[in-house]
Scaffold this active site. Structure first.
Site, PDB file in Angstrom:
ATOM      1  N   TYR A   1      10.168  -2.465   0.521  1.00  0.00           N
ATOM      2  CA  TYR A   1      11.406  -3.021  -0.032  1.00  0.00           C
ATOM      3  C   TYR A   1      11.288  -3.085  -1.546  1.00  0.00           C
ATOM      4  CZ  TYR A   1      12.137  -4.545   4.787  1.00  0.00           C
ATOM      5  OH  TYR A   1      12.287  -4.579   6.147  1.00  0.00           O
TER       6      TYR A   1
ATOM      7  N   ASN B   1      22.016  -1.768   7.888  1.00  0.00           N
ATOM      8  CA  ASN B   1      22.196  -0.323   8.014  1.00  0.00           C
ATOM      9  C   ASN B   1      23.017  -0.021   9.268  1.00  0.00           C
ATOM     10  OD1 ASN B   1      21.922   2.465   8.253  1.00  0.00           O
ATOM     11  ND2 ASN B   1      19.743   2.390   8.743  1.00  0.00           N
TER      12      ASN B   1
ATOM     13  N   CYS C   1      15.869   3.200   8.407  1.00  0.00           N
ATOM     14  CA  CYS C   1      15.457   1.879   7.926  1.00  0.00           C
ATOM     15  C   CYS C   1      14.108   1.462   8.510  1.00  0.00           C
ATOM     16  CB  CYS C   1      16.531   0.840   8.235  1.00  0.00           C
ATOM     17  SG  CYS C   1      17.104   0.825   9.942  1.00  0.00           S
ATOM     18  N   HIS C   2      13.715   2.066   9.632  1.00  0.00           N
ATOM     19  CA  HIS C   2      12.413   1.748  10.225  1.00  0.00           C
ATOM     20  C   HIS C   2      11.258   2.193   9.331  1.00  0.00           C
ATOM     21  CE1 HIS C   2      13.470   5.805  11.644  1.00  0.00           C
ATOM     22  NE2 HIS C   2      12.175   6.057  11.644  1.00  0.00           N
TER      23      HIS C   2
ATOM     24  N   GLU D   1       6.755   9.052  14.718  1.00  0.00           N
ATOM     25  CA  GLU D   1       6.735   9.887  13.522  1.00  0.00           C
ATOM     26  C   GLU D   1       5.320  10.086  12.977  1.00  0.00           C
ATOM     27  OE1 GLU D   1       9.525   8.529  10.597  1.00  0.00           O
ATOM     28  OE2 GLU D   1      11.213   8.668  11.992  1.00  0.00           O
TER      29      GLU D   1
END
Length: 151
Positions: free
Chosen positions: A87, A108, A116-117, A144
């Site tokens: 952030y 979001n 956003c993850h 991912e």
């Protein structure tokens, strides 16, 4: 607005379209109206992401919200698959406070597509506004290959 649902390992997702742009992704959701070519394309891309064969969505998006919300969403779109940012990183670039960025991430409207993850707190893992909360965020990051960043 039309909506199409897609079953994924992260739960059933509803993908919404309005006037030729994807405007939302929600957990749950229900098909609404006949699927448009854009909704079919979005569903196909979500299935490919779920299968591990797509790293970046290629869809027209429209974020409804403040200019700040749109700016944070744009910064999230710039985070590559398998990577994370904090952030604070995004806040520095936008001249804002990390807490404001966190609020915008939580707001979001198109999660997963706008990743956003991939945004973390300065000290690691933080919340997630999608169904399943932080466990879903961890699942997305593991999917991912970014789970090592959680340690």
């Amino acid at each position: 607005m039309g909506m199409i649902t897609v079953q994924t390992q992260f739960g059933q997702l509803g993908i919404g379209e309005d006037d030729g742009a994807i405007t939302r992704v929600v957990w749950g959701g229900a098909d609404k109206g006949p699927p448009t070519p854009l909704l079919e394309k979005a569903a196909s891309q979500m299935r490919a992401y779920d299968a591990g064969t797509l790293e970046r969505f290629d869809l027209p998006l429209r974020v409804e919200g403040s200019e700040f919300q749109k700016a944070v969403c744009q910064k999230m779109l710039e985070i590559p698959f398998g990577h994370t940012r904090t952030y604070g990183d995004i806040a520095k670039e936008l001249g804002a406070m990390p807490q404001a960025v966190g609020g915008a991430c939580g707001g979001n409207p198109i999660p997963i597509v706008i990743p956003c993850h991939r945004v973390m707190g300065a000290k690691g893992l933080t919340g997630f506004s999608g169904a399943g909360g932080v466990e879903t965020k961890v699942s997305l990051l593991r999917h991912e290959g970014a789970a090592s960043l959680l340690i």
